[in-house]
Design a protein around this motif. Sequence first.
Motif, PDB file in Angstrom:
ATOM      1  N   LEU A  91      26.227 -19.148  -8.866  1.00 35.65           N
ATOM      2  CA  LEU A  91      25.942 -17.720  -9.647  1.00 35.65           C
ATOM      3  C   LEU A  91      25.769 -16.925  -8.105  1.00 35.65           C
ATOM      4  O   LEU A  91      26.377 -16.320  -7.788  1.00 35.65           O
ATOM      5  CB  LEU A  91      24.977 -17.042 -10.074  1.00 35.65           C
ATOM      6  CG  LEU A  91      24.491 -16.022 -10.460  1.00 35.65           C
ATOM      7  CD1 LEU A  91      26.341 -15.606 -11.713  1.00 35.65           C
ATOM      8  CD2 LEU A  91      23.902 -15.469 -11.272  1.00 35.65           C
ATOM      9  N   ARG A  92      24.964 -17.095  -7.420  1.00 39.56           N
ATOM     10  CA  ARG A  92      24.654 -17.167  -5.931  1.00 39.56           C
ATOM     11  C   ARG A  92      26.004 -17.660  -4.738  1.00 39.56           C
ATOM     12  O   ARG A  92      26.040 -16.357  -3.903  1.00 39.56           O
ATOM     13  CB  ARG A  92      23.153 -17.374  -5.068  1.00 39.56           C
ATOM     14  CG  ARG A  92      23.112 -17.136  -4.184  1.00 39.56           C
ATOM     15  CD  ARG A  92      21.661 -18.617  -3.475  1.00 39.56           C
ATOM     16  NE  ARG A  92      20.645 -18.050  -4.255  1.00 39.56           N
ATOM     17  CZ  ARG A  92      19.435 -17.220  -4.252  1.00 39.56           C
ATOM     18  NH1 ARG A  92      19.450 -16.722  -3.102  1.00 39.56           N
ATOM     19  NH2 ARG A  92      18.734 -17.527  -5.490  1.00 39.56           N
ATOM     20  N   HIS A  94      28.711 -17.064  -5.679  1.00 40.64           N
ATOM     21  CA  HIS A  94      30.030 -16.645  -6.318  1.00 40.64           C
ATOM     22  C   HIS A  94      30.259 -15.799  -5.719  1.00 40.64           C
ATOM     23  O   HIS A  94      30.109 -14.077  -5.167  1.00 40.64           O
ATOM     24  CB  HIS A  94      30.066 -16.263  -7.827  1.00 40.64           C
ATOM     25  CG  HIS A  94      31.160 -15.627  -8.383  1.00 40.64           C
ATOM     26  ND1 HIS A  94      32.554 -15.881  -8.360  1.00 40.64           N
ATOM     27  CD2 HIS A  94      30.403 -14.607  -9.017  1.00 40.64           C
ATOM     28  CE1 HIS A  94      33.174 -14.739  -9.235  1.00 40.64           C
ATOM     29  NE2 HIS A  94      31.885 -14.178  -9.606  1.00 40.64           N
ATOM     30  N   TRP A  95      28.599 -14.939  -5.614  1.00 38.66           N
ATOM     31  CA  TRP A  95      28.021 -13.564  -4.873  1.00 38.66           C
ATOM     32  C   TRP A  95      27.673 -13.132  -3.809  1.00 38.66           C
ATOM     33  O   TRP A  95      27.325 -12.590  -2.772  1.00 38.66           O
ATOM     34  CB  TRP A  95      26.867 -12.762  -5.218  1.00 38.66           C
ATOM     35  CG  TRP A  95      26.684 -12.372  -6.717  1.00 38.66           C
ATOM     36  CD1 TRP A  95      28.051 -12.163  -7.580  1.00 38.66           C
ATOM     37  CD2 TRP A  95      26.019 -12.696  -8.147  1.00 38.66           C
ATOM     38  NE1 TRP A  95      28.196 -11.842  -8.843  1.00 38.66           N
ATOM     39  CE2 TRP A  95      26.932 -11.597  -9.493  1.00 38.66           C
ATOM     40  CE3 TRP A  95      24.387 -12.469  -8.229  1.00 38.66           C
ATOM     41  CZ2 TRP A  95      26.496 -11.363 -10.515  1.00 38.66           C
ATOM     42  CZ3 TRP A  95      23.839 -12.351  -9.403  1.00 38.66           C
ATOM     43  CH2 TRP A  95      24.771 -11.687 -11.260  1.00 38.66           C
ATOM     44  N   ASN A  96      28.519 -14.622  -2.240  1.00 37.68           N
ATOM     45  CA  ASN A  96      28.055 -14.635  -1.636  1.00 37.68           C
ATOM     46  C   ASN A  96      26.259 -14.374  -1.126  1.00 37.68           C
ATOM     47  O   ASN A  96      25.842 -13.326   0.236  1.00 37.68           O
ATOM     48  CB  ASN A  96      28.558 -13.439  -0.577  1.00 37.68           C
ATOM     49  CG  ASN A  96      30.065 -14.488  -0.769  1.00 37.68           C
ATOM     50  OD1 ASN A  96      30.906 -15.508  -0.468  1.00 37.68           O
ATOM     51  ND2 ASN A  96      30.870 -13.433  -1.291  1.00 37.68           N
ATOM     52  N   HIS A  98      24.783 -11.662  -2.620  1.00 38.96           N
ATOM     53  CA  HIS A  98      24.267 -10.248  -2.366  1.00 38.96           C
ATOM     54  C   HIS A  98      22.880  -9.401  -2.943  1.00 38.96           C
ATOM     55  O   HIS A  98      22.955 -10.357  -4.386  1.00 38.96           O
ATOM     56  CB  HIS A  98      25.351  -9.346  -2.875  1.00 38.96           C
ATOM     57  CG  HIS A  98      25.325  -8.363  -2.778  1.00 38.96           C
ATOM     58  ND1 HIS A  98      24.476  -7.395  -3.543  1.00 38.96           N
ATOM     59  CD2 HIS A  98      26.247  -7.690  -1.568  1.00 38.96           C
ATOM     60  CE1 HIS A  98      25.184  -5.713  -2.674  1.00 38.96           C
ATOM     61  NE2 HIS A  98      25.765  -5.880  -1.858  1.00 38.96           N
ATOM     62  N   LYS A 101      23.263  -7.835  -6.148  1.00 37.47           N
ATOM     63  CA  LYS A 101      23.524  -8.203  -7.096  1.00 37.47           C
ATOM     64  C   LYS A 101      22.949  -9.092  -7.818  1.00 37.47           C
ATOM     65  O   LYS A 101      22.613  -8.578  -8.880  1.00 37.47           O
ATOM     66  CB  LYS A 101      25.158  -8.907  -6.853  1.00 37.47           C
ATOM     67  CG  LYS A 101      26.264  -8.162  -6.476  1.00 37.47           C
ATOM     68  CD  LYS A 101      26.580  -8.457  -6.043  1.00 37.47           C
ATOM     69  CE  LYS A 101      28.535  -8.199  -5.729  1.00 37.47           C
ATOM     70  NZ  LYS A 101      29.988  -8.508  -5.656  1.00 37.47           N
TER      71      LYS A 101
END
Length: 265
Positions: A91-92, A94-96, A98, A101
């Motif tokens: 998840l981290r 995937h969100w780079n 951010h 988010k």
Amino acid sequence: MKLLWWVWLYAAVIMTWGWWWQRRHQNIGVVDVLWAKGVGASALLLALLGDGAAAPRIALAVLGGLWGSRLALHLWHRVRSEPEDGRYQHLRAHWNGHQGKIFGFFQFQALLIVLFALPFVAVAHNPQRDGIGWIVGAVAVWLLSVGGEAVADRQLARFRADPANKGKTCRAGLWRYSRHPNYFFEWLHWFTYVLLAVQSPLWWLAWSGPLVMYVFLRWVSGIPFTEAQALRTRGEDYRDYQRTTPMLFPWFPTRTPHSPKEPSP
């Protein structure tokens, strides 16, 4: 229902702290610890401030509080002693990374604490003073479900602690009969509050516990995320496990020519 605003405020505060903690430690997994802690604390708060009979409120405080404490401590041990769970690493990535988010994700979990506190509202407003039979039934369900979940957690922890099992799938004990016995018993646990809410004017709210938990485990954040991560890390071994072992509800496994022999618990 006004009490739910206090639940949300508490949940928002602890999830803000959790977001700050994960920034320092790079471990989103603390969100699960705080979710369990928050839901358990909401049971205590609503039992204390509710206007129902004393017996169901005391049962709610004891059973809900102990459930949340056990689960939070179990998850905290994993978060503190292991790297970030692969699901949250994904998840981290995937969100780079951010943080906005990630903060939103933590606050969404705060709202879920409020959602899962709804069964407690029904119990806290239960006026039934002579429902000892329902309380005994609720305690029996609680003992079976929380005890079963604790056993499944210990079996998996013991399996993962052995370096020889790295990259392998646990098929020991309860994990032989269900791919997610911990999730099954977690779902079963929510029927505790259905029984405690019998004859409450808000009895229907209690059913939100098992219904919403099943939806989340089956289709949202439980099984889909866990199995996607298992397939990434264990590949064909886990695919065979999927073919031979029931997903959630325990039952005897089937055998295929490629199925490894299940180890003894």
